[in-house]
Design an enzyme around this catalytic site. Sequence first.
Site, PDB file in Angstrom:
ATOM      1  NE  ARG A 417       2.909   9.099  -5.916  1.00  0.00           N
ATOM      2  CZ  ARG A 417       3.633   8.717  -6.947  1.00  0.00           C
ATOM      3  NH1 ARG A 417       4.210   9.618  -7.721  1.00  0.00           N
ATOM      4  NH2 ARG A 417       3.784   7.450  -7.222  1.00  0.00           N
ATOM      5  N   GLY A 512      -4.968  12.711  27.162  1.00  0.00           N
ATOM      6  CA  GLY A 512      -4.673  11.760  28.234  1.00  0.00           C
ATOM      7  C   GLY A 512      -5.376  10.433  27.993  1.00  0.00           C
ATOM      8  CD  GLU A 536      -3.660   6.513  -3.179  1.00  0.00           C
ATOM      9  OE1 GLU A 536      -3.172   6.509  -4.323  1.00  0.00           O
ATOM     10  OE2 GLU A 536      -4.701   5.914  -2.881  1.00  0.00           O
TER      11      GLU A 536
HETATM   12  C1  LIG Z   1      -6.063   0.585   4.356  1.00  0.00           C
HETATM   13  C2  LIG Z   1      -5.401   0.349   3.028  1.00  0.00           C
HETATM   14  C3  LIG Z   1      -6.095   0.621   1.870  1.00  0.00           C
HETATM   15  C4  LIG Z   1      -5.517   0.358   0.621  1.00  0.00           C
HETATM   16  N1  LIG Z   1      -6.255   0.562  -0.521  1.00  0.00           N
HETATM   17  C5  LIG Z   1      -5.750   0.144  -1.702  1.00  0.00           C
HETATM   18  C6  LIG Z   1      -6.563   0.171  -2.898  1.00  0.00           C
HETATM   19  O1  LIG Z   1      -7.706   0.630  -2.880  1.00  0.00           O
HETATM   20  N2  LIG Z   1      -6.053  -0.359  -4.036  1.00  0.00           N
HETATM   21  C7  LIG Z   1      -4.797  -0.892  -4.088  1.00  0.00           C
HETATM   22  O2  LIG Z   1      -4.390  -1.357  -5.150  1.00  0.00           O
HETATM   23  N3  LIG Z   1      -3.987  -0.905  -2.984  1.00  0.00           N
HETATM   24  C8  LIG Z   1      -4.446  -0.414  -1.811  1.00  0.00           C
HETATM   25  N4  LIG Z   1      -3.661  -0.470  -0.678  1.00  0.00           N
HETATM   26  C9  LIG Z   1      -2.355  -1.086  -0.765  1.00  0.00           C
HETATM   27  C10 LIG Z   1      -1.205  -0.118  -0.649  1.00  0.00           C
HETATM   28  O3  LIG Z   1      -1.131   0.669  -1.809  1.00  0.00           O
HETATM   29  C11 LIG Z   1       0.044  -0.963  -0.392  1.00  0.00           C
HETATM   30  O4  LIG Z   1      -0.064  -1.463   0.935  1.00  0.00           O
HETATM   31  C12 LIG Z   1       1.310  -0.197  -0.612  1.00  0.00           C
HETATM   32  O5  LIG Z   1       1.502   0.039  -1.979  1.00  0.00           O
HETATM   33  C13 LIG Z   1       2.524  -0.949  -0.059  1.00  0.00           C
HETATM   34  O6  LIG Z   1       2.564  -2.229  -0.604  1.00  0.00           O
HETATM   35  P1  LIG Z   1       2.717  -3.487   0.360  1.00  0.00           P
HETATM   36  O7  LIG Z   1       1.689  -3.408   1.428  1.00  0.00           O
HETATM   37  O8  LIG Z   1       2.740  -4.701  -0.480  1.00  0.00           O
HETATM   38  O9  LIG Z   1       4.117  -3.266   1.041  1.00  0.00           O
HETATM   39  P2  LIG Z   1       5.512  -3.752   0.469  1.00  0.00           P
HETATM   40  O10 LIG Z   1       5.670  -3.352  -0.936  1.00  0.00           O
HETATM   41  O11 LIG Z   1       5.691  -5.175   0.842  1.00  0.00           O
HETATM   42  O12 LIG Z   1       6.477  -2.867   1.367  1.00  0.00           O
HETATM   43  C14 LIG Z   1       6.671  -3.123   2.775  1.00  0.00           C
HETATM   44  C15 LIG Z   1       7.475  -1.980   3.354  1.00  0.00           C
HETATM   45  O13 LIG Z   1       8.730  -1.907   2.709  1.00  0.00           O
HETATM   46  C16 LIG Z   1       8.960  -0.622   2.178  1.00  0.00           C
HETATM   47  N5  LIG Z   1       9.701  -0.772   0.949  1.00  0.00           N
HETATM   48  C17 LIG Z   1       9.252  -1.063  -0.277  1.00  0.00           C
HETATM   49  N6  LIG Z   1      10.257  -1.154  -1.151  1.00  0.00           N
HETATM   50  C18 LIG Z   1      11.382  -0.937  -0.439  1.00  0.00           C
HETATM   51  C19 LIG Z   1      12.760  -0.929  -0.777  1.00  0.00           C
HETATM   52  N7  LIG Z   1      13.182  -1.110  -2.023  1.00  0.00           N
HETATM   53  N8  LIG Z   1      13.644  -0.673   0.207  1.00  0.00           N
HETATM   54  C20 LIG Z   1      13.270  -0.464   1.482  1.00  0.00           C
HETATM   55  N9  LIG Z   1      11.973  -0.450   1.853  1.00  0.00           N
HETATM   56  C21 LIG Z   1      11.044  -0.699   0.905  1.00  0.00           C
HETATM   57  C22 LIG Z   1       7.577  -0.053   1.947  1.00  0.00           C
HETATM   58  O14 LIG Z   1       7.581   1.360   1.897  1.00  0.00           O
HETATM   59  C23 LIG Z   1       6.839  -0.605   3.153  1.00  0.00           C
HETATM   60  O15 LIG Z   1       7.110   0.195   4.264  1.00  0.00           O
HETATM   61  C24 LIG Z   1      -4.202  -0.155   0.553  1.00  0.00           C
HETATM   62  C25 LIG Z   1      -3.483  -0.383   1.743  1.00  0.00           C
HETATM   63  C26 LIG Z   1      -4.069  -0.141   2.970  1.00  0.00           C
HETATM   64  C27 LIG Z   1      -3.288  -0.443   4.219  1.00  0.00           C
END
Ligand SMILES: Cc1cc2nc3c(=O)[nH]c(=O)nc-3n(C[C@H](O)[C@H](O)[C@H](O)COP(=O)(O)OP(=O)(O)OC[C@H]3O[C@@H](n4cnc5c(N)ncnc54)[C@H](O)[C@@H]3O)c2cc1C
Length: 558
Positions: A417, A512, A536
Amino acid sequence: MRASNNGSAAASHTLAQTLLDLLGAAFDAAVARAAVLCARDGKLDPARLDLHQWICYELALADADLLAGKTVVGVSVNASELDGALGAAFATDAIVSVLGRLQGICIAMEVDAHPLQRLAASDDLLRLRRDAGGPEFLAKLGNAVANADGEIGDVVVDEETAVARDAFRRFAKEVVAPMAEEIHRHDLTVPESLLQPMREMGVFGLSIPEEYSGSAPTGRENTPMMIAVTEALSEASLAAAGSLITRPEILARAPLAGGTGEQKAHWLPKLAAGAPLCAIAITEPDHGSDVASLSLKGTRTDGGWLLDGAKTWCTFAGKAGVLMVVARTDPDRSLGHRGLSVLLVEKPSHDGHEFTCVQDSGGRLEGRAIPTIGYRGMHSFDLAFADFFVPDANVIGGEGGLGKGFYFTMSGMLGGRIQTAGRALGVMRAAMKAAIRYAKDRRVFGAPLIDYPLTQVKIAQMAARFAACRQLTYAVARELDRGEGRMEASLVKLLACRSAEMVTREALQIHGGMGYAEESPVSRYWVDARVLSIFEGADETLALKVVARALLEAALPR
Ligand SMILES: Cc1cc2nc3c(=O)[nH]c(=O)nc-3n(C[C@H](O)[C@H](O)[C@H](O)COP(=O)(O)OP(=O)(O)OC[C@H]3O[C@@H](n4cnc5c(N)ncnc54)[C@H](O)[C@@H]3O)c2cc1C
């Protein structure tokens, strides 16, 4: 041109401090009320926390602004004239933002919002808004920032860190920056011509203790150093330089937290040397934010474990020679996070966007890079494991580590973080400086863009936000090294990542049409910044599950 005189900046700081204290008291009262709303039988109740999510979210964001406001006012005594004025501008913005959030929270909680309305209309706040947030002040400030070419936001670091920061800034400018555009636009893999010098400069060992061939002093952390290097590299490229540090930063914490002596001695020097490179596989297609529910299956077999299932978004999985995989090693789902373990999966390194590893035993691991709008260079992979064998020796903590994977993973998240806040700083600095350069060169309606007060105000707002995030990041880094600041690390992650979106948005806007052209690096800064609030600890998850929960827990009536 002088941005302000010291006298008026000092008066604004005093005023800001008074208002921050008043808002701090109002914030504490709102947290106490929210704790009651979200509790049942004296404990926080998950259903009520969900019911009042918006209030919790707003409280977390207000807390981040309050902390940053207090930090900039606190350091302003020793700041340069320009940084002091930027601190006053940010504190004013933070006060107005917190006030708005708290008013909304009070209305939602059906608490009397009149005291906050009176504060909003008070002479003190109106004076502060005129003196340190008004257009005239901000335009002068923006002009001063432009005259300084964006060299603002000075932070106190020790000599060793300052020397390293200068060396990495030079490297970033001379070696990384010339390749950054090509890597982004052609979605290339970070080349060895970048990786090898970074190995030699010790980039991968910043969080690994000296006794394991890293550069962190044994027995203590050196987080400001890690932030300084991250920031310098991220300024040239978030994805192809600054983010390379994140993976060993997270992975190394697992063996450090719970690895056997043999595992530490075997893995930490290798990770520090960047040989092999590593990647983190936590997220799954069905579980991202909800780490406790991960489901990739580990089944015991002769001498080790067979992995079956999918991971997603595993950044750098192709190039990496070792993956930190969080797997469910106990089939009893009712154990939740206590059924998870961390396994280190060894594989050959692959360039490119796809790979397949087949073991002699028939185990398979397939990877396919997910096309993304930005953050290109390491590629983030979908992974499919089928009977993939991992020896017992690669289970972190051995038999004693089984079921502790969640804790080992979380021990890396803290560093991840604060490091992400450092990444946001680098992107913000690059965007702000690009905006200043462009505004000086571009003429509109017969005059340089930088001569217009609106441009100057925008530059001042970008600079004030960047400088505040920077002060806060380094302050929290120092706290972490004293064994404190866990909550603050989440707050600075929230604030810096959101701020990076704002700053890159304004920087692109100042360009722009050219800002929307792929050939302008500022378009890359903007798409790259967008990911910072997703990984993160996604913004909402961090705000609700970490910050708000901790705030409300501490405020529960005893
Ligand atoms: C470019 C990129 C690189 C990454 N690299 C890594 C990596 O190296 N290793 C790895 O393990 N992961 C990696 N990630 C994954 C990243 O950590 C996840 O995308 C992140 O933890 C969110 O999980 P999710 O995408 O499943 O979203 P979800 O958990 O499905 O969440 C979707 C949305 O809902 C919100 N949300 C979640 N819970 C709640 C709730 N209770 N109430 C309301 N809103 C909520 C979230 O904040 C998000 O906005 C990467 C992601 C990206 C885009």
